[in-house]
Design a protein around this motif. Structure first.
Motif, PDB file in Angstrom:
ATOM      1  N   TYR A 192       5.561   3.125  33.759  1.00  0.00           N
ATOM      2  CA  TYR A 192       5.004   2.183  32.846  1.00  0.00           C
ATOM      3  C   TYR A 192       3.597   2.189  32.704  1.00  0.00           C
ATOM      4  O   TYR A 192       3.010   1.955  31.679  1.00  0.00           O
ATOM      5  N   LEU A 193       2.976   2.027  33.874  1.00  0.00           N
ATOM      6  CA  LEU A 193       1.251   1.939  33.752  1.00  0.00           C
ATOM      7  C   LEU A 193       0.817   3.151  32.912  1.00  0.00           C
ATOM      8  O   LEU A 193       0.113   3.077  32.295  1.00  0.00           O
ATOM      9  N   HIS A 194       1.521   4.282  33.275  1.00  0.00           N
ATOM     10  CA  HIS A 194       0.788   5.654  32.701  1.00  0.00           C
ATOM     11  C   HIS A 194       1.178   5.624  31.352  1.00  0.00           C
ATOM     12  O   HIS A 194       0.177   5.950  30.467  1.00  0.00           O
ATOM     13  N   MET A 195       2.229   5.124  30.970  1.00  0.00           N
ATOM     14  CA  MET A 195       2.639   4.859  29.532  1.00  0.00           C
ATOM     15  C   MET A 195       1.567   3.947  28.695  1.00  0.00           C
ATOM     16  O   MET A 195       1.317   4.268  27.646  1.00  0.00           O
ATOM     17  N   MET A 196       1.144   3.124  29.403  1.00  0.00           N
ATOM     18  CA  MET A 196       0.134   1.959  28.859  1.00  0.00           C
ATOM     19  C   MET A 196      -1.239   2.646  29.010  1.00  0.00           C
ATOM     20  O   MET A 196      -2.201   1.821  28.730  1.00  0.00           O
ATOM     21  N   GLY A 197      -1.439   3.729  29.563  1.00  0.00           N
ATOM     22  CA  GLY A 197      -2.765   4.207  29.627  1.00  0.00           C
ATOM     23  C   GLY A 197      -3.344   3.780  30.989  1.00  0.00           C
ATOM     24  O   GLY A 197      -4.821   3.563  30.727  1.00  0.00           O
ATOM     25  N   VAL A 198      -2.740   3.243  31.947  1.00  0.00           N
ATOM     26  CA  VAL A 198      -3.387   2.778  33.299  1.00  0.00           C
ATOM     27  C   VAL A 198      -3.362   3.497  34.472  1.00  0.00           C
ATOM     28  O   VAL A 198      -1.961   4.112  34.673  1.00  0.00           O
ATOM     29  N   PHE A 227      -5.091  -4.805  40.467  1.00  0.00           N
ATOM     30  CA  PHE A 227      -5.469  -3.690  39.781  1.00  0.00           C
ATOM     31  C   PHE A 227      -6.927  -3.521  39.267  1.00  0.00           C
ATOM     32  O   PHE A 227      -7.341  -2.971  38.481  1.00  0.00           O
ATOM     33  N   ASP A 228      -7.791  -4.136  40.273  1.00  0.00           N
ATOM     34  CA  ASP A 228      -9.221  -4.136  40.161  1.00  0.00           C
ATOM     35  C   ASP A 228      -9.772  -2.652  40.282  1.00  0.00           C
ATOM     36  O   ASP A 228     -10.986  -2.547  39.929  1.00  0.00           O
ATOM     37  N   LEU A 229      -9.067  -1.845  40.833  1.00  0.00           N
ATOM     38  CA  LEU A 229      -9.230  -0.503  41.138  1.00  0.00           C
ATOM     39  C   LEU A 229      -8.852   0.637  40.075  1.00  0.00           C
ATOM     40  O   LEU A 229      -9.126   1.783  40.062  1.00  0.00           O
ATOM     41  N   SER A 230      -8.259  -0.222  39.135  1.00  0.00           N
ATOM     42  CA  SER A 230      -7.146   0.953  38.252  1.00  0.00           C
ATOM     43  C   SER A 230      -8.322   1.565  36.974  1.00  0.00           C
ATOM     44  O   SER A 230      -9.256   0.727  36.912  1.00  0.00           O
ATOM     45  N   LEU A 231      -7.942   2.517  36.577  1.00  0.00           N
ATOM     46  CA  LEU A 231      -8.514   3.174  35.572  1.00  0.00           C
ATOM     47  C   LEU A 231      -7.857   3.420  34.121  1.00  0.00           C
ATOM     48  O   LEU A 231      -6.759   3.355  34.148  1.00  0.00           O
ATOM     49  N   ARG A 232      -8.371   2.754  33.038  1.00  0.00           N
ATOM     50  CA  ARG A 232      -8.092   2.616  31.629  1.00  0.00           C
ATOM     51  C   ARG A 232      -8.312   3.924  31.122  1.00  0.00           C
ATOM     52  O   ARG A 232      -9.359   4.513  31.158  1.00  0.00           O
ATOM     53  N   CYS A 233      -7.322   4.664  30.361  1.00  0.00           N
ATOM     54  CA  CYS A 233      -7.500   5.853  29.845  1.00  0.00           C
ATOM     55  C   CYS A 233      -6.659   6.009  28.474  1.00  0.00           C
ATOM     56  O   CYS A 233      -5.896   4.947  28.266  1.00  0.00           O
ATOM     57  N   PHE A 234      -6.849   7.204  27.963  1.00  0.00           N
ATOM     58  CA  PHE A 234      -6.112   7.392  26.914  1.00  0.00           C
ATOM     59  C   PHE A 234      -4.900   8.040  27.007  1.00  0.00           C
ATOM     60  O   PHE A 234      -4.703   8.890  27.836  1.00  0.00           O
ATOM     61  N   VAL A 235      -3.678   7.666  26.541  1.00  0.00           N
ATOM     62  CA  VAL A 235      -2.426   8.462  26.373  1.00  0.00           C
ATOM     63  C   VAL A 235      -1.799   8.464  25.383  1.00  0.00           C
ATOM     64  O   VAL A 235      -1.799   7.646  24.560  1.00  0.00           O
ATOM     65  N   ARG A 236      -1.062   9.612  25.047  1.00  0.00           N
ATOM     66  CA  ARG A 236      -0.186   9.929  23.734  1.00  0.00           C
ATOM     67  C   ARG A 236       1.123  10.113  24.206  1.00  0.00           C
ATOM     68  O   ARG A 236       1.568  11.253  24.449  1.00  0.00           O
ATOM     69  N   PRO A 237       2.000   9.032  24.301  1.00  0.00           N
ATOM     70  CA  PRO A 237       3.363   9.350  24.655  1.00  0.00           C
ATOM     71  C   PRO A 237       4.128  10.407  23.406  1.00  0.00           C
ATOM     72  O   PRO A 237       3.824  10.302  22.340  1.00  0.00           O
ATOM     73  N   THR A 238       4.882  11.263  24.034  1.00  0.00           N
ATOM     74  CA  THR A 238       5.298  12.415  23.470  1.00  0.00           C
ATOM     75  C   THR A 238       6.724  12.526  23.485  1.00  0.00           C
ATOM     76  O   THR A 238       7.325  12.646  24.705  1.00  0.00           O
TER      77      THR A 238
END
Length: 492
Positions: free
Chosen positions: A222-228, A251-262
């Motif tokens: 779920y986190l990866h799907m949300m771009g985390v 979650f203070d070390l987490s990375l926000r990123c772009f994701v395109r669910p496909t």
């Protein structure tokens, strides 16, 4: 919440520049002075959108000032579908409807639960309701002086996004002149590190490990799907709820990123094959020591079922899988960061080498996590942090003598702990690949919340808490005065 320590203190992110004095500390990339962490104050974690060719910062740097999103965060968050029947939502909303705003004066602190690098967590009771919460309290001045504002903002932003059974619920965010507080759900069962210590041999049975690992896997999906990209998985950060199910924290070390669910064609998707135990296999593909072969004796169960059906002349699809249906892939494969973050024993090789990393670091940490649940220790731990990092980067994976882990469990761990991230299980299709591994074949992930947990914590006795501990009291109303004179907070 675990006590984190140690960070990279140089701009070049060289592993040799780390202070290796503590064991099992967390490393991160933002410099502070006078604390157990060291980092570069000018370094802001960046994600690169490879398709669009520009960089995006995970959060803006400010001293606690208000943006439009911040003003929304200060109010109570709307009820979320997975927590629609949570009585704590009703209690919080009732107070807000009565008093107009939720403040620190509505709570009393019963117990300090733990502390981390950016704040302390308290067991807090909403007055007059007997509803318990975990309140993370962060001193704004301390965050600024230790250059932790970005990390605190990142965690707040991520928590506001989440709505998942195995991830935290953020009920409210409270701001005063001195403190920033996150109101989250309280997990009465402690964390998996403590729970593991209480097991026979200080490790979980394989069935218990499979249960906890499957819930963590769904949370990471779920986190990866949300771009985390989580980046800090370890048993200390996996909390146990009152019903025995888990919740990821910190979650203070987490990375926000772009994701395109496909959605991809299920019939044309390529799934890797794995050799469970090469010593027992006579096929030529398994003659080599490596179990990560493109063609081997042991394929995921649905591929074997398909082959068996063809041999028998059956036209039915494999049990539990319709290859005509599309498969959801939501892995942020373009995420890139050069930060040196994580916990020493869980750091991925690409982070140590300074190659840059992406979402595959979460699958490495997932492999280390599963190894520790099954064996009571991490696979590359050395006598000190320096030796641990050298072992991760250059030492081959070995299982302890007398290990009772099944061949499928060992095979899954081998696939997850591939030192080359591009050969790591989950690199291309994330949790979709991992859930198809035979280790999880007896588990229905869709019905995991209906599965009885290995252990259910004892309920919290509020009466005993009130009698045994003198609570720290907030004023009846948050009158805007400097709160330092009446809040009995302990930091770090």
């Amino acid at each position: 919440m675990s006590n984190k320590a140690m960070e990279d203190g140089s701009p070049n992110n060289s592993p040799s520049s780390i202070d290796f004095g503590s064991s099992r500390g967390t490393v991160s990339d933002i410099t502070s002075v006078g604390s157990s962490k060291i980092s570069d104050e000018c370094f802001v974690d960046k994600q690169v959108d490879l398709k669009n060719g520009h960089e995006v910062h995970s959060s803006s740097i400010n001293g606690g000032g208000g943006s439009g999103s911040d003003s929304c965060l200060r109010s109570v968050f709307p009820s979320k579908p997975h927590k629609g029947n949570d009585p704590r939502w009703e209690a919080v909303q009732c107070v807000q409807g009565r008093d107009g705003q939720l403040g620190l004066g509505h709570f009393r602190l019963l117990k300090k639960l733990g502390f981390g690098d950016i704040g302390s967590v308290y067991l807090a009771e909403l007055r007059g309701t007997e509803c318990l919460f975990a309140m993370k309290v962060m001193d704004k001045g301390t965050l600024v002086s230790r250059k932790k504002v970005v990390r605190a903002q990142t965690e707040k932003d991520i928590l506001a996004l989440l709505d998942h059974p195995f991830l935290p619920t953020l009920y409210s965010h409270i701001e005063t002149a001195k403190f920033s507080c996150l109101l989250m759900e309280f997990c009465s069962g402690g964390d998996l590190h403590m729970l593991r210590q209480r097991q026979p041999g200080k490790h979980f049975s394989e069935d218990s490990a499979r249960f906890y690992a499957s819930e963590v896997l769904l949370a990471l999906e779920y986190l990866h799907m949300m771009g985390v990209v989580y980046r800090d998985l370890k048993p200390e950060n996996v909390l146990v709820r009152e019903d025995g199910h888990i919740m990821l924290s910190d979650f203070d070390l987490s990375l926000r990123c772009f994701v395109r669910p496909t959605l991809i064609d299920g019939s044309s998707s390529t799934i890797s094959s794995y050799c469970v135990e090469s010593s027992s296999c006579k096929l030529p593909a398994c003659a080599q020591p490596s179990c990560f072969q493109p063609s081997s004796c042991f394929k995921p169960r649905f591929l074997n079922s398909k082959a068996n059906n063809q041999v028998r002349g059956e036209k039915s699809t494999p049990a539990g899988l319709d290859n005509s249906l599309p498969v959801l892939v939501a892995e942020p494969t373009t995420a890139r960061s050069m930060s040196f973050v994580g916990t020493h024993e869980y750091l991925a090789p690409e982070i140590i080498r300074g190659d840059g990393h992406g979402s595959a670091v979460d699958w490495w940490t997932f492999g280390v996590f599963l190894y520790e649940l099954l064996h009571g220790k991490t696979p590359f731990k050395g006598s000190n942090n320096r030796e641990t990092l050298f072992n991760i980067a250059g030492k081959s994976l070995k299982f302890p003598e007398g290990s009772t882990a099944s061949s499928s469990a060992r095979d899954l761990i081998r696939g997850l702990l591939a030192k080359d991230p591009q050969k790591r299980l989950g690199f291309k299709r994330g949790a979709t690949e991992i859930k198809q591994h035979p280790f999880f074949q007896r588990l229905n992930c869709a019905l995991i919340r209906s599965t009885a947990p290995p252990q259910i914590p004892k309920p919290v006795d509020l009466t005993s808490l009130h009698r045994a501990m003198k609570p720290s009291n907030f004023p009846s109303k948050d009158d805007g005065k400097e709160p330092g004179s009446y809040l009995d907070f302990e930091f770090f």
